[in-house]
Design a protein around this motif. Structure first.
Motif, PDB file in Angstrom:
ATOM      1  N   LEU A 158       0.824  -1.207   0.000  1.00 49.00           N
ATOM      2  CA  LEU A 158       0.000   0.000   0.000  1.00 49.00           C
ATOM      3  C   LEU A 158       0.861   1.261   0.000  1.00 49.00           C
ATOM      4  CD1 LEU A 158      -2.814  -0.891   2.575  1.00 49.00           C
ATOM      5  CD2 LEU A 158      -3.027  -0.769   0.095  1.00 49.00           C
ATOM      6  N   ILE A 159       1.914   1.275   0.813  1.00 49.99           N
ATOM      7  CA  ILE A 159       2.792   2.440   0.901  1.00 49.99           C
ATOM      8  C   ILE A 159       3.520   2.661  -0.422  1.00 49.99           C
ATOM      9  CG2 ILE A 159       4.876   3.347   2.021  1.00 49.99           C
ATOM     10  CD1 ILE A 159       3.835   2.071   4.625  1.00 49.99           C
ATOM     11  N   GLU A 160       4.006   1.585  -1.038  1.00 49.73           N
ATOM     12  CA  GLU A 160       4.690   1.711  -2.326  1.00 49.73           C
ATOM     13  C   GLU A 160       3.745   2.230  -3.402  1.00 49.73           C
ATOM     14  OE1 GLU A 160       6.489  -2.004  -3.346  1.00 49.73           O
ATOM     15  OE2 GLU A 160       7.782  -1.980  -1.585  1.00 49.73           O
ATOM     16  N   GLU A 161       2.503   1.761  -3.395  1.00 50.16           N
ATOM     17  CA  GLU A 161       1.536   2.219  -4.386  1.00 50.16           C
ATOM     18  C   GLU A 161       1.187   3.693  -4.180  1.00 50.16           C
ATOM     19  OE1 GLU A 161      -2.597   0.654  -6.431  1.00 50.16           O
ATOM     20  OE2 GLU A 161      -1.680  -0.494  -4.811  1.00 50.16           O
ATOM     21  N   CYS A 162       1.056   4.123  -2.919  1.00 51.49           N
ATOM     22  CA  CYS A 162       0.818   5.545  -2.629  1.00 51.49           C
ATOM     23  C   CYS A 162       1.989   6.383  -3.136  1.00 51.49           C
ATOM     24  CB  CYS A 162       0.665   5.773  -1.129  1.00 51.49           C
ATOM     25  SG  CYS A 162      -0.915   5.314  -0.441  1.00 51.49           S
ATOM     26  N   ASN A 163       3.203   5.926  -2.864  1.00 47.73           N
ATOM     27  CA  ASN A 163       4.403   6.645  -3.282  1.00 47.73           C
ATOM     28  C   ASN A 163       4.466   6.747  -4.805  1.00 47.73           C
ATOM     29  OD1 ASN A 163       6.849   7.957  -3.151  1.00 47.73           O
ATOM     30  ND2 ASN A 163       8.028   6.118  -2.768  1.00 47.73           N
ATOM     31  N   HIS A 164       4.178   5.654  -5.494  1.00 43.83           N
ATOM     32  CA  HIS A 164       4.225   5.635  -6.950  1.00 43.83           C
ATOM     33  C   HIS A 164       3.189   6.604  -7.547  1.00 43.83           C
ATOM     34  CE1 HIS A 164       4.755   4.162 -10.995  1.00 43.83           C
ATOM     35  NE2 HIS A 164       3.443   3.927 -11.073  1.00 43.83           N
ATOM     36  N   LEU A 165       1.977   6.579  -7.012  1.00 40.02           N
ATOM     37  CA  LEU A 165       0.937   7.475  -7.523  1.00 40.02           C
ATOM     38  C   LEU A 165       1.264   8.943  -7.252  1.00 40.02           C
ATOM     39  CD1 LEU A 165      -2.377   5.610  -6.702  1.00 40.02           C
ATOM     40  CD2 LEU A 165      -1.495   6.162  -8.952  1.00 40.02           C
ATOM     41  N   LEU A 166       1.753   9.228  -6.049  1.00 37.57           N
ATOM     42  CA  LEU A 166       2.058  10.616  -5.717  1.00 37.57           C
ATOM     43  C   LEU A 166       3.234  11.151  -6.521  1.00 37.57           C
ATOM     44  CD1 LEU A 166       1.484  10.605  -1.873  1.00 37.57           C
ATOM     45  CD2 LEU A 166       0.127  11.766  -3.604  1.00 37.57           C
ATOM     46  N   LYS A 167       4.198  10.303  -6.842  1.00 40.99           N
ATOM     47  CA  LYS A 167       5.325  10.763  -7.658  1.00 40.99           C
ATOM     48  C   LYS A 167       4.905  11.037  -9.094  1.00 40.99           C
ATOM     49  CE  LYS A 167       9.248   9.216  -5.064  1.00 40.99           C
ATOM     50  NZ  LYS A 167      10.503   8.500  -5.061  1.00 40.99           N
ATOM     51  N   SER A 168       3.782  10.472  -9.524  1.00 43.27           N
ATOM     52  CA  SER A 168       3.312  10.735 -10.881  1.00 43.27           C
ATOM     53  C   SER A 168       2.566  12.068 -10.973  1.00 43.27           C
ATOM     54  CB  SER A 168       2.407   9.605 -11.359  1.00 43.27           C
ATOM     55  OG  SER A 168       1.189   9.603 -10.651  1.00 43.27           O
ATOM     56  N   PHE A 169       2.226  12.680  -9.833  1.00 44.95           N
ATOM     57  CA  PHE A 169       1.536  13.965  -9.829  1.00 44.95           C
ATOM     58  C   PHE A 169       2.507  15.081 -10.209  1.00 44.95           C
ATOM     59  CE2 PHE A 169      -2.056  13.035  -6.542  1.00 44.95           C
ATOM     60  CZ  PHE A 169      -2.557  12.073  -7.389  1.00 44.95           C
ATOM     61  N   ASP A 170       1.944  16.174 -10.732  1.00 48.34           N
ATOM     62  CA  ASP A 170       2.737  17.360 -11.017  1.00 48.34           C
ATOM     63  C   ASP A 170       3.043  18.084  -9.711  1.00 48.34           C
ATOM     64  OD1 ASP A 170       2.656  16.881 -13.743  1.00 48.34           O
ATOM     65  OD2 ASP A 170       0.823  18.052 -14.016  1.00 48.34           O
ATOM     66  N   ASN A 171       3.990  19.025  -9.778  1.00 45.00           N
ATOM     67  CA  ASN A 171       4.323  19.814  -8.590  1.00 45.00           C
ATOM     68  C   ASN A 171       3.110  20.625  -8.159  1.00 45.00           C
ATOM     69  OD1 ASN A 171       6.886  18.843  -8.803  1.00 45.00           O
ATOM     70  ND2 ASN A 171       7.748  20.701  -9.673  1.00 45.00           N
ATOM     71  N   GLY A 172       2.936  20.737  -6.867  1.00 46.98           N
ATOM     72  CA  GLY A 172       1.828  21.532  -6.353  1.00 46.98           C
ATOM     73  C   GLY A 172       1.298  20.974  -5.051  1.00 46.98           C
ATOM     74  N   THR A 173       0.239  21.589  -4.574  1.00 49.71           N
ATOM     75  CA  THR A 173      -0.412  21.176  -3.339  1.00 49.71           C
ATOM     76  C   THR A 173      -1.769  20.583  -3.679  1.00 49.71           C
ATOM     77  OG1 THR A 173       0.700  22.948  -2.147  1.00 49.71           O
ATOM     78  CG2 THR A 173      -1.189  21.940  -1.070  1.00 49.71           C
ATOM     79  N   GLN A 224      -5.893   3.348   7.677  1.00 47.52           N
ATOM     80  CA  GLN A 224      -5.672   4.731   7.289  1.00 47.52           C
ATOM     81  C   GLN A 224      -4.891   4.807   5.978  1.00 47.52           C
ATOM     82  OE1 GLN A 224      -3.751   6.021  10.885  1.00 47.52           O
ATOM     83  NE2 GLN A 224      -5.624   6.980  11.659  1.00 47.52           N
ATOM     84  N   ILE A 225      -3.903   3.932   5.818  1.00 51.58           N
ATOM     85  CA  ILE A 225      -3.119   3.912   4.583  1.00 51.58           C
ATOM     86  C   ILE A 225      -3.998   3.497   3.412  1.00 51.58           C
ATOM     87  CG2 ILE A 225      -1.142   2.869   3.406  1.00 51.58           C
ATOM     88  CD1 ILE A 225       0.115   2.463   6.183  1.00 51.58           C
ATOM     89  N   ALA A 226      -4.846   2.487   3.623  1.00 50.99           N
ATOM     90  CA  ALA A 226      -5.752   2.032   2.560  1.00 50.99           C
ATOM     91  C   ALA A 226      -6.738   3.138   2.195  1.00 50.99           C
ATOM     92  CB  ALA A 226      -6.487   0.774   2.998  1.00 50.99           C
TER      93      ALA A 226
END
Length: 123
Positions: free
Chosen positions: A26-41, A107-109
């Protein structure tokens, strides 16, 4: 003389290992998805107990968790001196992404579900 506990009170190692594998996935998948986002909040809606709150009471109003994605330029020191490379830095509620390891599995899920819905809205 050894003291043993009843088998009902001991967590089986395979169950613990499966839970740890599931959490790390779950943590790796969150990290992978968030790194694919553009810069910003990004603001992610959150229902339930916010991680890190002192009182663990369920929150009745809808809150939002802030996720900040930044790109930083680092320069190599050992292998390729002075060669620049870009690293994505992810902060959740002002804390480093590694803070996610202290969260409960539910919470992670929940965060992963919200990130996936946000990702589908963006694309």
């Amino acid at each position: 003389m050894a003291i043993t506990l009843g088998s009902s009170s001991i967590v089986q190692p395979s169950d613990l290992e499966d839970d740890l594998r599931y959490r790390s996935k779950l943590i790796e998948e969150c990290n992978h998805l968030l790194k694919s986002f553009d810069n910003g909040t990004y603001l992610v809606s959150w229902n339930g107990v916010l991680p890190g709150e002192k009182n663990q009471m369920k929150n009745h109003g809808a809150r939002k968790i802030g996720i900040k994605v930044d790109s930083l330029i680092y320069y190599g020191k050992f292998i390729h001196p002075w060669k620049p490379y870009v690293v994505k830095k992810i902060r959740i509620e002002g804390k480093d992404f590694s803070w996610l390891k202290t969260w409960k599995t539910e919470q992670i899920a929940s965060l992963l579900r919200e990130i996936k819905s946000l990702n589908s809205e963006i694309n």
